[in-house]
Write a protein that holds these residues in place. Structure first.
Motif, PDB file in Angstrom:
ATOM      1  N   UNK A 252     -11.205  16.924   1.546  1.00  0.00           N
ATOM      2  CA  UNK A 252     -12.071  17.642   0.765  1.00  0.00           C
ATOM      3  C   UNK A 252     -12.271  17.140  -0.355  1.00  0.00           C
ATOM      4  N   UNK A 253     -12.762  17.978  -1.342  1.00  0.00           N
ATOM      5  CA  UNK A 253     -13.184  17.675  -2.854  1.00  0.00           C
ATOM      6  C   UNK A 253     -11.758  17.018  -3.454  1.00  0.00           C
ATOM      7  N   UNK A 254     -10.567  17.472  -2.755  1.00  0.00           N
ATOM      8  CA  UNK A 254      -9.572  17.020  -3.874  1.00  0.00           C
ATOM      9  C   UNK A 254      -9.432  15.694  -3.681  1.00  0.00           C
ATOM     10  N   UNK A 255      -9.747  15.078  -2.779  1.00  0.00           N
ATOM     11  CA  UNK A 255      -9.476  13.569  -2.520  1.00  0.00           C
ATOM     12  C   UNK A 255     -10.205  12.732  -3.494  1.00  0.00           C
ATOM     13  N   UNK A 256     -11.299  13.441  -4.252  1.00  0.00           N
ATOM     14  CA  UNK A 256     -12.080  12.702  -5.353  1.00  0.00           C
ATOM     15  C   UNK A 256     -11.264  12.718  -6.396  1.00  0.00           C
ATOM     16  N   UNK A 257     -10.720  14.087  -6.777  1.00  0.00           N
ATOM     17  CA  UNK A 257      -9.800  14.301  -7.914  1.00  0.00           C
ATOM     18  C   UNK A 257      -8.575  13.238  -7.799  1.00  0.00           C
ATOM     19  N   UNK A 258      -7.964  13.256  -6.832  1.00  0.00           N
ATOM     20  CA  UNK A 258      -6.793  12.159  -6.329  1.00  0.00           C
ATOM     21  C   UNK A 258      -7.329  10.971  -6.845  1.00  0.00           C
ATOM     22  N   UNK A 259      -8.499  10.667  -6.031  1.00  0.00           N
ATOM     23  CA  UNK A 259      -8.863   9.276  -6.177  1.00  0.00           C
ATOM     24  C   UNK A 259      -9.100   8.767  -7.766  1.00  0.00           C
ATOM     25  N   UNK A 260      -9.493   9.714  -8.498  1.00  0.00           N
ATOM     26  CA  UNK A 260      -9.850   9.576 -10.107  1.00  0.00           C
ATOM     27  C   UNK A 260      -8.500   9.111 -10.548  1.00  0.00           C
TER      28      UNK A 260
ATOM     29  N   UNK B 119       0.757  -0.833  -0.259  1.00  0.00           N
ATOM     30  CA  UNK B 119       0.074  -0.119   0.139  1.00  0.00           C
ATOM     31  C   UNK B 119       1.025   1.239   0.009  1.00  0.00           C
ATOM     32  N   UNK B 120       0.814   1.919  -1.219  1.00  0.00           N
ATOM     33  CA  UNK B 120       1.853   3.163  -1.008  1.00  0.00           C
ATOM     34  C   UNK B 120       0.980   4.302  -1.724  1.00  0.00           C
ATOM     35  N   UNK B 121       1.893   5.478  -1.879  1.00  0.00           N
ATOM     36  CA  UNK B 121       1.012   6.668  -2.299  1.00  0.00           C
ATOM     37  C   UNK B 121      -0.346   6.998  -1.892  1.00  0.00           C
ATOM     38  N   UNK B 122      -1.141   7.074  -2.485  1.00  0.00           N
ATOM     39  CA  UNK B 122      -2.636   7.082  -1.957  1.00  0.00           C
ATOM     40  C   UNK B 122      -3.447   5.972  -2.360  1.00  0.00           C
ATOM     41  N   UNK B 123      -2.967   4.583  -2.474  1.00  0.00           N
ATOM     42  CA  UNK B 123      -3.705   3.481  -2.801  1.00  0.00           C
ATOM     43  C   UNK B 123      -4.534   3.058  -1.892  1.00  0.00           C
ATOM     44  N   UNK B 124      -4.608   3.581  -0.626  1.00  0.00           N
ATOM     45  CA  UNK B 124      -5.476   2.769   0.458  1.00  0.00           C
ATOM     46  C   UNK B 124      -6.931   2.760  -0.234  1.00  0.00           C
ATOM     47  N   UNK B 125      -7.360   3.692  -0.950  1.00  0.00           N
ATOM     48  CA  UNK B 125      -8.623   3.496  -1.262  1.00  0.00           C
ATOM     49  C   UNK B 125      -8.746   2.177  -2.160  1.00  0.00           C
ATOM     50  N   UNK B 126      -7.943   1.652  -2.617  1.00  0.00           N
ATOM     51  CA  UNK B 126      -7.886   0.543  -3.678  1.00  0.00           C
ATOM     52  C   UNK B 126      -7.394  -0.473  -3.191  1.00  0.00           C
ATOM     53  N   UNK B 127      -7.406  -0.776  -1.749  1.00  0.00           N
ATOM     54  CA  UNK B 127      -6.596  -2.185  -1.251  1.00  0.00           C
ATOM     55  C   UNK B 127      -7.513  -3.267  -1.756  1.00  0.00           C
TER      56      UNK B 127
ATOM     57  N   UNK C 163      -7.213   5.931  -9.658  1.00  0.00           N
ATOM     58  CA  UNK C 163      -7.954   4.907 -10.463  1.00  0.00           C
ATOM     59  C   UNK C 163      -7.112   4.617 -11.754  1.00  0.00           C
ATOM     60  N   UNK C 164      -6.753   5.464 -12.319  1.00  0.00           N
ATOM     61  CA  UNK C 164      -6.157   5.500 -13.707  1.00  0.00           C
ATOM     62  C   UNK C 164      -4.775   4.740 -13.467  1.00  0.00           C
TER      63      UNK C 164
END
Length: 315
Positions: free
Chosen positions: A208-216, A170-178, A219-220
């Motif tokens: 904040x809203x930026x987490x969804x931008x980072x999330x997308x 788990x690295x970067x901001x990948x906790x959403x995608x475990x 995702x790529x």
């Protein structure tokens, strides 16, 4: 040991004692052997002092303190490294995740044979515009892209077999995608449980809203890594060869047309099609080289620490 509870946190001093009492009550009432690992991700309040007090009171409480804020993914990675329980539970420290869900999550892992069980906050107490709608869009895109059929990728309340957390990175901001990382590692038995979501009791949300931008964007990234992370040449090499062949074929056509059909016409270099063909061949070559370099880097990389720990407790 039955359960390790891994809790990343940032500036949550008001909720920690209440959260600890709640988890300890659930564990003791179900006669679980357990440990609670708090990972302080660079808090600037008194969160670490509270964790120190709890660890002195109860040996089951462990603590890891980062030198600065490195992010939730790095905090989870550090907690997973130290977890000793047969089942690992993750939850947020803001009391929005309900510890009463732990026994059923544990049962789903141990008795039902799931590798991972993700919580689903079906009824949320967040703002509809700022969180609920973006979250639904994000989860829809994540399902379509990853093939993992979960309703709530962002839910912090999850349960894992120990083998899962010890074999994923788990690295970067990948906790959403475990769950996606787990599937890619071969742990494909992924379940879902509707869990109770509670309104935030103390402080303010750290997202904040930026987490969804980072999330997308992540995702790529994970889509690419899932398909081509171990074989970048298969993507870049194929694109490079295809573009080079198109450019070369177009150049060949221009040459044949000039020599055999239009010898008195303009020079090839005076035709704009020539530069389009040339650019296509150059870009194709660059794609191929990028794939080749990716393969070299993949085979020669060395793993490095992505965070620095300042203090530990009972570890």
């Amino acid at each position: 040991m039955n359960i390790s509870v891994v809790i990343p946190l940032l500036n949550e001093q008001e909720s920690l004692i209440e959260l600890y009492d709640w988890i300890a009550k659930v564990m003791q009432s179900n006669r679980f052997s357990y440990e609670i690992i708090f990972i302080d991700d660079g808090s600037t309040d008194d969160s670490w002092q509270v964790i120190e007090q709890l660890s002195q009171k109860d040996d089951n409480v462990k603590g890891i303190r980062f030198l600065k804020n490195f992010g939730k993914s790095q905090a989870l990675h550090a907690g997973f490294e130290k977890a000793r329980g047969n089942v690992v539970i993750t939850m947020d420290a803001d009391l929005q995740d309900n510890p009463d869900e732990i026994p059923e999550l544990y049962t789903m892992i141990v008795n039902d044979g799931f590798d991972l069980v993700s919580g689903w906050k079906k009824k949320r107490y967040d703002s509809v515009i700022s969180k609920n709608l973006p979250s639904k869009l994000f989860n829809w895109a994540a399902r379509k892209t990853s093939g993992v059929k979960l309703h709530d990728f962002n839910c912090g309340l999850k349960a894992y077999k120990q083998e899962v957390v010890k074999n994923i990175d788990v690295n970067g901001e990948m906790h959403r995608y475990i769950p996606v990382l787990s599937k890619n590692a071969g742990f494909a038995r992924i379940g879902e449980k509707v869990v109770l979501h509670q309104a935030r009791k103390y402080g303010e949300t750290k997202f904040g809203m930026d987490r969804f931008i980072n999330g997308f964007l992540d995702l790529i990234t994970i889509w690419f890594i899932s398909r081509f992370g171990k074989r970048p040449m298969h993507l870049f090499g194929a694109l490079g060869v295809l573009m080079f062949i198109i450019g070369f074929g177009f150049s060949l056509y221009l040459g044949i047309d000039k020599v055999f059909f239009n010898p008195e016409g303009r020079l090839i270099t005076e035709r704009p099609q020539f530069y389009i063909a040339l650019a296509t061949m150059v870009i194709g070559t660059q794609f191929f080289v990028a794939g080749f370099l990716g393969e070299i880097i993949l085979r020669s990389r060395q793993d490095k620490k992505r965070y620095l720990i300042k203090d530990k407790l009972n570890l």
